[in-house]
Design an enzyme around this catalytic site. Structure first.
Site, PDB file in Angstrom:
ATOM      1  N   ASP A  68      -0.655  -1.107   7.131  1.00 55.23           N
ATOM      2  CA  ASP A  68      -1.930  -1.256   7.724  1.00 55.23           C
ATOM      3  C   ASP A  68      -2.669  -2.284   6.541  1.00 55.23           C
ATOM      4  O   ASP A  68      -3.085  -3.416   6.922  1.00 55.23           O
ATOM      5  CB  ASP A  68      -2.495   0.121   7.341  1.00 55.23           C
ATOM      6  CG  ASP A  68      -2.411   1.091   8.422  1.00 55.23           C
ATOM      7  OD1 ASP A  68      -2.359   0.648   9.717  1.00 55.23           O
ATOM      8  OD2 ASP A  68      -1.776   2.119   8.399  1.00 55.23           O
ATOM      9  N   CYS A 127       0.692  -1.083   0.134  1.00 51.60           N
ATOM     10  CA  CYS A 127       0.216   0.120  -0.051  1.00 51.60           C
ATOM     11  C   CYS A 127       0.805   1.201   0.114  1.00 51.60           C
ATOM     12  O   CYS A 127       1.781   1.384  -0.818  1.00 51.60           O
ATOM     13  CB  CYS A 127      -0.838  -0.092   1.096  1.00 51.60           C
ATOM     14  SG  CYS A 127      -0.326  -0.337   2.875  1.00 51.60           S
TER      15      CYS A 127
END
Length: 536
Positions: free
Chosen positions: A334, A329
């Site tokens: 996360d 990401c």
């Protein structure tokens, strides 16, 4: 809330009274306690906190060593990356106990270490491409996205922005273009150089597929491009790789998940926000066998989107070629661990990786290694209500069926033509209808039924008899699928028990309506199952 604590205590007590050996340190409880207090930093591994982290790392190495021979990429004191483990595991091959005595590395560890050192500046926060799962000889890797000019030429300022520095400190920042910055540099070929090393590392790991979860093409802060991504590399340096843009909401979106009483069904991301400019883009040859209408991705709720992306990743790594996969990401701490953890647990549930690990052990490994030791900021996310970590393990209830099994392709190739009557899919549908809702933590019925004889993961003799005569292969399939469901449900229950007795109960607020709180409900359900809140 007192009732929830009593239920958790009763659950732990039932394990002790049954004569079950007490778990060994450091234990999932201690891990979650440490995780919820501070973000892991490799350089801080000293003192009391350091001894706990050392135990956690040692336990991870032990669990990896059960089924694999591995080498170690040294990151002592965070010299390579401050939020990566001090001892980064490079899995080389599956092994038996006998093979461990004659282990010979299949890679040049010194060359790998050198590539890592040279390529680290190519990616955001120095979070280089790191192999974390080995499946069918392929490396599944994680990283952050590519560093943009804003970080390459001002890493200190970049770290300040993303570590919580005041916004007004950069309010008067000079508006510098990428071209201006390049001209100021003594090395105008910096991008060629650092991204070249990144590409060499990817090729050394035999990675072909790069899945980018960013909803942006580039991350922009105060008018500056602080990160980039492979999909918008102007020089097309990554043209030889298969690039997939699969935009997925960032951690901020999971505040809405918590605010909706942890209900992901019906929760749809707002794709019309100004900063969202990365469209979904997947090569057709990767989607033709999935029977998913990808053009509708913006209408999917959080459950559908996560399920479909996981199916895509499983399909890629289960293909016939020998190529590895990179998932990233922005910062890689996360959304990235969410999918890495789901991949690890799904493949484990099929018996395809970490074959000797029990549910409590694989849970410990993925929480410790995939989340904690790779720098997930749990304490910050909890303070903001951005519970992506909790979502990951609660989501296991949505991937128990055969459609998420990496074994299904091989089985379908070997299955004979089906007779008239009930199919495997028919039986799975009947089971779901008969058992009621399993999609909500707020459903006491679903929690009770999961512990009932013949329910979660255990087919009765009568159920198998529904399979047409002569379809022994289908019956064997059902048995395997039953085991997959049981294993994932056990991991989820163990997580809920540990989370409720450490992180969850302290973070939960009473319901405004005066109803029983969500965490109290699932702890009661876990208590009915008699699962210890301390599982390892």
């Amino acid at each position: 809330m007192a009732g929830a604590r009593a239920a958790a205590a009763a659950s732990a007590g039932s394990s002790a009274s049954s004569g079950t050996p007490q778990p060994q340190e450091p234990g999932l409880g201690e891990l979650l306690e440490e995780f919820s207090r501070t973000q892991y930093r490799a350089k801080d591994c000293s003192g009391t906190g350091g001894s706990k982290v050392e135990r956690i790392e040692k336990r991870c190495l032990e669990l990896f060593g059960r089924d694999y021979c591995y080498s170690v990429i040294q990151n002592v004191n965070g010299d390579i990356c401050g939020h990566y483990p001090q001892h980064i595991v490079f899995l080389e091959y599956e092994s038996s106990e006998k093979e461990k005595d004659t282990f010979q590395s299949t890679v040049q560890v010194s060359k790998l270490q050198d590539l890592v050192n040279r390529s680290k500046t190519a990616r955001c926060r120095g979070r280089f491409v790191c192999p974390v799962i080995l499946f069918k000889g392929k490396h599944i890797c994680r990283s952050a996205t590519l560093a943009g000019w804003g970080e390459l030429y001002g890493r200190t300022g970049y770290n300040y922005i993303f570590s919580g520095g005041a916004d007004d400190a950069w309010a008067d920042a000079e508006d510098v273009t990428e071209e201006d910055c390049a001209l100021r540099s003594s090395d105008t070929h910096l991008f060629d150089k650092v991204r070249g090393y990144d590409i060499k590392l990817l090729r050394y790991l035999s990675v072909k597929y790069i899945c980018d979860l960013m909803v942006e093409n580039k991350k922009v802060k105060f008018g500056m491009n602080v990160t980039s991504s492979e999909k918008v590399d102007k020089a097309q340096r990554y043209a030889d790789f298969t690039l997939l843009s699969i935009p997925y909401p960032g951690c901020e979106f999971f505040k809405e998940y918590k605010d909706r009483d942890y209900m992901a069904e019906g929760l749809i991301f707002n794709w019309k926000q100004d900063y969202v400019d990365a469209p979904l883009s997947i090569p057709d040859f990767l989607t033709c066998s999935l029977n998913i209408d990808w053009s509708q991705y913006q209408s999917w709720d959080l459950v559908q989107q996560t399920q479909n992306y996981l199916k895509l990743l499983l399909s890629i790594i289960n293909s016939d070629d020998d190529s590895g996969l990179l998932v990233h990401c922005i910062s890689g701490w996360d959304r990235t661990p969410l999918f890495i953890s789901l991949l690890r647990l799904s493949l484990w549930a099929d018996g395809l990786i970490h074959a000797s690990l029990k549910p409590a052990e694989i849970l410990y490994l993925t929480v410790a290694y995939d989340w904690f030791l790779f720098g997930h900021m749990l304490v910050d996310r909890l303070s903001k209500g951005e519970e992506i970590f909790f979502f990951c393990f609660n989501f296991l209830k949505h991937i128990i069926s055969e459609e998420f099994s990496a074994l299904k392709i091989q089985r379908r190739k070997s299955l004979p033509a089906r007779d008239a009557g009930f199919t495997v899919e028919d039986i799975c549908m009947l089971r779901q209808k008969d058992r009621g809702s399993t999609t909500s933590l707020g459903s006491d019925f679903s929690l009770v039924m999961e512990s009932s004889p013949g329910a979660a993961g255990s087919f009765t003799y009568e159920t198998v008899e529904l399979v047409p005569a002569g379809a022994q292969t289908q019956a064997a399939w059902l048995t395997a699928l039953s085991e997959r469901e049981t294993r994932l449900q056990e991991v989820r229950s163990a997580f809920l028990a540990a989370y409720s007795s450490t992180v969850g109960l302290r973070a939960a607020a009473p319901s405004p309506s005066g109803a029983i709180g969500l965490l109290e409900q699932f702890v009661r359900g876990v208590g009915l199952r008699g699962t210890s809140s301390s599982t390892l």
